[in-house]
Design a protein around this motif. Structure first.
Motif, mmCIF file in Angstrom:
data_model
loop_
_atom_site.group_PDB
_atom_site.id
_atom_site.type_symbol
_atom_site.label_atom_id
_atom_site.label_comp_id
_atom_site.label_asym_id
_atom_site.label_seq_id
_atom_site.Cartn_x
_atom_site.Cartn_y
_atom_site.Cartn_z
ATOM 1 N N ASP A 193 17.207 -17.173 -8.176
ATOM 2 C CA ASP A 193 18.235 -17.418 -8.078
ATOM 3 C C ASP A 193 18.716 -15.791 -8.693
ATOM 4 O O ASP A 193 20.421 -16.151 -9.301
ATOM 5 C CB ASP A 193 18.288 -18.642 -9.517
ATOM 6 C CG ASP A 193 17.982 -17.583 -11.061
ATOM 7 O OD1 ASP A 193 17.335 -16.451 -10.888
ATOM 8 O OD2 ASP A 193 16.871 -17.802 -12.034
ATOM 9 N N ARG A 194 18.797 -14.996 -8.548
ATOM 10 C CA ARG A 194 19.267 -13.686 -8.433
ATOM 11 C C ARG A 194 20.001 -13.219 -9.634
ATOM 12 O O ARG A 194 20.063 -12.475 -9.988
ATOM 13 C CB ARG A 194 20.816 -13.850 -7.830
ATOM 14 C CG ARG A 194 20.119 -13.564 -5.935
ATOM 15 C CD ARG A 194 21.580 -14.636 -5.151
ATOM 16 N NE ARG A 194 22.505 -12.627 -6.366
ATOM 17 C CZ ARG A 194 22.972 -11.722 -4.847
ATOM 18 N NH1 ARG A 194 22.122 -11.172 -4.075
ATOM 19 N NH2 ARG A 194 23.904 -11.315 -5.432
ATOM 20 N N SER A 195 19.072 -13.538 -10.893
ATOM 21 C CA SER A 195 19.288 -13.523 -11.787
ATOM 22 C C SER A 195 18.210 -12.019 -12.444
ATOM 23 O O SER A 195 18.174 -11.270 -13.456
ATOM 24 C CB SER A 195 18.606 -14.727 -12.761
ATOM 25 O OG SER A 195 17.459 -14.426 -12.929
ATOM 26 N N PHE A 204 19.899 -9.523 -13.234
ATOM 27 C CA PHE A 204 20.382 -9.187 -14.965
ATOM 28 C C PHE A 204 19.142 -8.469 -15.240
ATOM 29 O O PHE A 204 19.070 -7.544 -16.379
ATOM 30 C CB PHE A 204 20.706 -10.201 -15.530
ATOM 31 C CG PHE A 204 20.419 -9.977 -16.949
ATOM 32 C CD1 PHE A 204 21.221 -9.583 -17.716
ATOM 33 C CD2 PHE A 204 19.599 -10.283 -17.411
ATOM 34 C CE1 PHE A 204 21.701 -9.125 -18.984
ATOM 35 C CE2 PHE A 204 19.501 -10.308 -19.399
ATOM 36 C CZ PHE A 204 20.501 -9.846 -19.534
ATOM 37 N N TRP A 205 17.696 -8.483 -15.091
ATOM 38 C CA TRP A 205 16.654 -8.315 -15.468
ATOM 39 C C TRP A 205 16.322 -6.792 -15.280
ATOM 40 O O TRP A 205 15.814 -6.495 -15.746
ATOM 41 C CB TRP A 205 15.297 -9.418 -14.994
ATOM 42 C CG TRP A 205 15.144 -10.065 -15.956
ATOM 43 C CD1 TRP A 205 15.270 -11.615 -15.099
ATOM 44 C CD2 TRP A 205 15.816 -10.485 -17.148
ATOM 45 N NE1 TRP A 205 15.927 -12.881 -15.458
ATOM 46 C CE2 TRP A 205 15.526 -12.453 -17.605
ATOM 47 C CE3 TRP A 205 15.846 -10.096 -17.966
ATOM 48 C CZ2 TRP A 205 16.102 -13.025 -18.182
ATOM 49 C CZ3 TRP A 205 15.498 -10.985 -19.687
ATOM 50 C CH2 TRP A 205 15.929 -12.379 -19.468
ATOM 51 N N VAL A 228 27.783 -10.899 -7.898
ATOM 52 C CA VAL A 228 28.101 -12.195 -8.220
ATOM 53 C C VAL A 228 27.488 -12.502 -10.319
ATOM 54 O O VAL A 228 26.494 -11.420 -10.581
ATOM 55 C CB VAL A 228 27.602 -13.622 -7.752
ATOM 56 C CG1 VAL A 228 28.189 -13.879 -6.472
ATOM 57 C CG2 VAL A 228 26.139 -12.944 -7.137
ATOM 58 N N ILE A 281 20.450 -14.587 -25.053
ATOM 59 C CA ILE A 281 20.694 -13.625 -23.743
ATOM 60 C C ILE A 281 21.103 -12.080 -25.016
ATOM 61 O O ILE A 281 20.519 -10.772 -24.418
ATOM 62 C CB ILE A 281 21.800 -13.575 -23.147
ATOM 63 C CG1 ILE A 281 21.108 -14.334 -21.971
ATOM 64 C CG2 ILE A 281 22.422 -12.649 -21.783
ATOM 65 C CD1 ILE A 281 20.302 -13.789 -21.222
ATOM 66 N N VAL A 324 24.878 -13.345 -12.640
ATOM 67 C CA VAL A 324 23.552 -13.348 -12.507
ATOM 68 C C VAL A 324 22.700 -14.109 -13.725
ATOM 69 O O VAL A 324 21.406 -13.380 -13.738
ATOM 70 C CB VAL A 324 22.833 -12.382 -11.028
ATOM 71 C CG1 VAL A 324 23.271 -13.014 -10.058
ATOM 72 C CG2 VAL A 324 23.404 -10.914 -11.393
ATOM 73 N N LEU A 325 23.581 -14.312 -14.718
ATOM 74 C CA LEU A 325 22.606 -14.184 -15.570
ATOM 75 C C LEU A 325 21.314 -15.750 -15.842
ATOM 76 O O LEU A 325 21.614 -16.548 -14.715
ATOM 77 C CB LEU A 325 23.683 -15.132 -17.449
ATOM 78 C CG LEU A 325 24.164 -13.315 -17.430
ATOM 79 C CD1 LEU A 325 25.330 -14.134 -18.827
ATOM 80 C CD2 LEU A 325 23.832 -12.465 -17.944
ATOM 81 N N PRO A 326 20.290 -15.069 -16.079
ATOM 82 C CA PRO A 326 19.369 -16.805 -16.162
ATOM 83 C C PRO A 326 19.752 -17.982 -16.316
ATOM 84 O O PRO A 326 20.801 -17.803 -17.897
ATOM 85 C CB PRO A 326 18.128 -15.937 -17.577
ATOM 86 C CG PRO A 326 18.286 -14.530 -18.078
ATOM 87 C CD PRO A 326 19.844 -13.934 -17.617
ATOM 88 N N ARG A 327 19.983 -18.779 -15.645
ATOM 89 C CA ARG A 327 20.126 -20.139 -16.256
ATOM 90 C C ARG A 327 20.169 -21.248 -17.406
ATOM 91 O O ARG A 327 20.784 -21.432 -18.143
ATOM 92 C CB ARG A 327 20.578 -21.058 -15.110
ATOM 93 C CG ARG A 327 21.622 -19.877 -13.995
ATOM 94 C CD ARG A 327 21.551 -20.889 -12.585
ATOM 95 N NE ARG A 327 21.514 -22.712 -12.614
ATOM 96 C CZ ARG A 327 22.581 -22.956 -12.823
ATOM 97 N NH1 ARG A 327 23.613 -22.170 -12.910
ATOM 98 N NH2 ARG A 327 23.243 -24.445 -12.900
ATOM 99 N N TRP A 328 18.877 -20.357 -18.038
ATOM 100 C CA TRP A 328 18.092 -22.041 -18.669
ATOM 101 C C TRP A 328 17.963 -21.287 -20.268
ATOM 102 O O TRP A 328 17.855 -21.440 -20.683
ATOM 103 C CB TRP A 328 16.328 -21.374 -18.472
ATOM 104 C CG TRP A 328 15.903 -20.063 -17.892
ATOM 105 C CD1 TRP A 328 15.789 -19.166 -17.059
ATOM 106 C CD2 TRP A 328 15.864 -18.781 -19.646
ATOM 107 N NE1 TRP A 328 14.864 -18.317 -17.135
ATOM 108 C CE2 TRP A 328 14.485 -17.912 -18.693
ATOM 109 C CE3 TRP A 328 15.897 -19.362 -20.756
ATOM 110 C CZ2 TRP A 328 14.717 -16.864 -19.198
ATOM 111 C CZ3 TRP A 328 15.443 -17.872 -21.597
ATOM 112 C CH2 TRP A 328 14.753 -16.616 -20.477
#
Lengths: 317, 292
Positions: free
Chosen positions: A108-110, A113-114, B84, B96, B86-90
């Motif tokens: 998901d390309r997150s 962020f990490w 885009v 966060i 891209v923060l983790p959706r969960w």
């Protein structure tokens, strides 16, 4: 390891708990609830056939009259068997968790962020491993302790109704300190024993383009089949040594009992059911002295380096 | 103060494609640099190399660190937003914020909440329940709450409405930017950033077409608007680019004889968008040779 490193690691492990609350928190509690519900239902339904609880009370009195050794075997054995359900499900959860752990954020390309946080890739991989080896076992252990205590409390109520001393009949024979400490130790040694499997899953998770769990299974399975086919064709015999089977056997022959008696070749190892089987610290620690343990850890270390290597390049291209 | 980004002969190949073809860069602190180029020009490849997200050949140092090897240390001083959201959706918003606060030594929760004050982002919301624009707002608030020396924004305002975009650039300029910091922006919405940029870089096919400060750009390039009957005279002065607007001919010149040019008609500063078209457009291919 300095303070900052430890803080970072514990924050990252907490992150894992936030990401998978169902698998890590609600699954063990759910198993507890199911076991307790099952017990309570059995007692209620049993109570309908067992007028005035004559049969139940009789059994409890019989247990109370057993010699101490026997009582301990029955009570602690029963408690241990119940925890075995937790261990099996925990292993499944850990395997699936590790296979997805370095894959989901790539998908998901997150991961971007990490990677924008000041955390090294080695630390990220370490946090996934620490979650599998420490966090998940700790949470499952908590659920086991909870289940044991509630079961003993239920037994206490029935014991009092039957007129037996609950302390002498249930609580002391349960030998909780010994049972729990062997279990905790067993979980830790089990994590070391399964480290090569864990590391293999992390490794596959770090590069698999999709379905990491299937890839992690397909590679050793494919190798095993290819090796079997090859030796069968060339030697008209089965190989004595097979990569896939070694992995499968290690997974099956965990440190924790109940999984100790799977032996390839068709026969179950004959194991006498006694206390030593599940109540002995030395048996568990004995695994640390085995050569296979250390070979496994060396393999795990290589695979973990591989996982970090791929993680570093996960955003490349 | 040290140079923020220094690159020498920075290269990156994908098969036979040269995404970066020997780039030299020197970006000092206290600048707002726009990195502008068509799709596939190498912008993202360059940013990824600077952020330690991809490998490269050549020399590259960001705040004195090697991005490929020291990404974790670099990220204490650098923050970025990828193209885009891209923060983790969960995750939930407060999770966060907590994680960033614990993992980032230079993050300020107060500043983050200050930037979120006027948005509809609530701490209890899950990221997956937020609209695309709200995720971007949250991400921008997180990033601006980090006291970083280099801020990299790759299409930062994609999917945001015009009110928030204006607000964001005003915050960026008034509350975030100072002489110590460097901001590197890529965007297709050039008009929005051109008045805040101090430096302009055009990139195409992995090569820098233009790399100078806005002041230099304004000294070097001039736009001339003439009536049709004077068009030939203007063409004779060797413009980089010519276009038509409401029957007027508009020519772009590079530091020619200003007196001569001014005599022909009305002159003004070219906009970045017009300069971009002039330098990068396909119509003026011969002119490009001189620009390079």
């Amino acid at each position: 390891m300095n303070n900052r490193t430890l803080n970072t690691l514990s924050t990252l492990v907490r992150r894992e708990l936030w990401e998978s609350p169902v698998a890590f928190k609600w699954a063990p509690l759910g198993i507890s609830a199911l076991i307790l519900l099952f017990v309570v239902f059995s007692l209620i339904i049993g109570g309908r056939f067992d007028a005035e609880m004559a049969f139940t009370s009789d059994m409890l009195r019989q247990l109370a009259e057993q010699p101490t050794e026997q009582r301990r075997l029955i009570v602690s054995g029963a408690l241990f068997s119940i925890s075995a359900i937790f261990f099996q499900i925990m292993l499944l959860i850990i395997l699936f968790y590790l296979a997805g752990s370095l894959f989901d954020d790539r998908k998901d390309r997150s991961i971007l962020f990490w990677k924008s946080l000041p955390v090294s890739d080695g630390m990220t991989v370490a946090s996934k491993l620490a979650s599998a080896c420490l966090l998940v076992p700790a949470l499952f252990f908590g659920a086991i302790v909870l289940t044991h205590v509630v079961l003993l409390l239920i037994a206490t109520v029935y014991g009092l109704l039957a007129g037996v001393n609950p302390i002498a009949t249930f609580w002391l024979p349960a030998s909780l300190p010994r049972l729990w400490s062997v279990m905790l130790l067993g979980m830790l040694v089990q994590a070391l024993w399964l480290m090569p499997i864990y590391a293999w899953l992390l490794f596959c998770s770090s590069w698999a383009p999709r379905l990491p769990i299937l890839i992690a299974i397909a590679i050793p399975a494919g190798l095993a089949i290819a090796q079997h086919a090859w030796t069968l064709i060339t030697n008209f015999s089965l190989p004595g040594f097979n990569f896939g089977l070694i992995m499968l056997k290690r997974l099956g022959s965990g440190v924790l009992p109940m999984s100790a008696n799977i032996e390839f070749g068709g026969n179950l190892q004959s194991i006498e059911f006694n206390e030593e089987l599940f109540m002995n610290h030395a048996t568990v620690l004995g695994y640390l002295g085995r050569l296979e343990m250390w070979i496994g850890l060396a393999v795990a270390l290589l695979l973990l380096f591989g996982a970090v290597w791929f993680r570093r390049r996960a955003t490349d291209g | 103060m040290d140079i923020t980004i220094k690159a020498r002969n920075l290269k990156r190949h994908f098969g036979s494609t040269r995404a970066l073809d020997g780039i030299d860069l020197d970006i000092p602190p206290g600048r707002i640099v726009g990195l502008i180029g068509p799709n596939g020009a190498g912008k993202t490849t360059a940013l990824k190399a600077i952020l330690g997200l991809s490998s490269y050949q050549g020399e590259l140092s960001v705040l004195g660190l090697n991005p490929a090897r020291q990404r974790d240390r670099l990220m204490e001083q650098v923050c970025f937003i990828a193209d885009v959201a891209v923060l983790p959706r969960w995750a939930r918003v407060h999770q966060i914020i907590d994680l960033t606060e614990r993992l980032h030594p230079r993050f300020s929760r107060e500043r983050c909440m200050h930037f979120l004050k006027n948005s509809k982002v609530r701490p209890e919301s899950r990221i997956r329940a937020l609209s695309k624009g709200m995720v971007v707002q949250l991400h921008l608030a997180l990033v601006m709450a980090i006291d970083a020396r280099l801020l990299v924004l790759d299409e930062p305002t994609l999917g945001l409405d015009i009110l928030f975009r204006k607000q964001f650039y005003s915050n960026l300029l008034n509350e975030y930017f100072d002489e110590e910091r460097t901001i590197l922006i890529t965007t297709h919405q050039v008009e929005e950033v051109e008045h805040i940029l101090t430096d302009l870089i055009f990139i195409r096919d992995g090569k820098l077409i233009l790399n100078s400060s806005m002041d230099e750009v304004h000294e070097r390039y001039v736009e001339l608007m003439v009536r049709p009957d004077q068009a030939d005279q203007a063409r004779a002065l060797g413009p980089l680019h010519e276009r038509l607007l409401f029957g007027r001919h508009i020519f772009l010149f590079e530091s020619g004889d200003i007196g001569q040019i001014k005599a022909l008609g009305e002159t003004h500063k070219p906009s970045v968008a017009d300069l971009f078209v002039a330098l990068m457009g396909t119509e003026s291919a011969p002119a490009l040779e001189t620009a390079e």
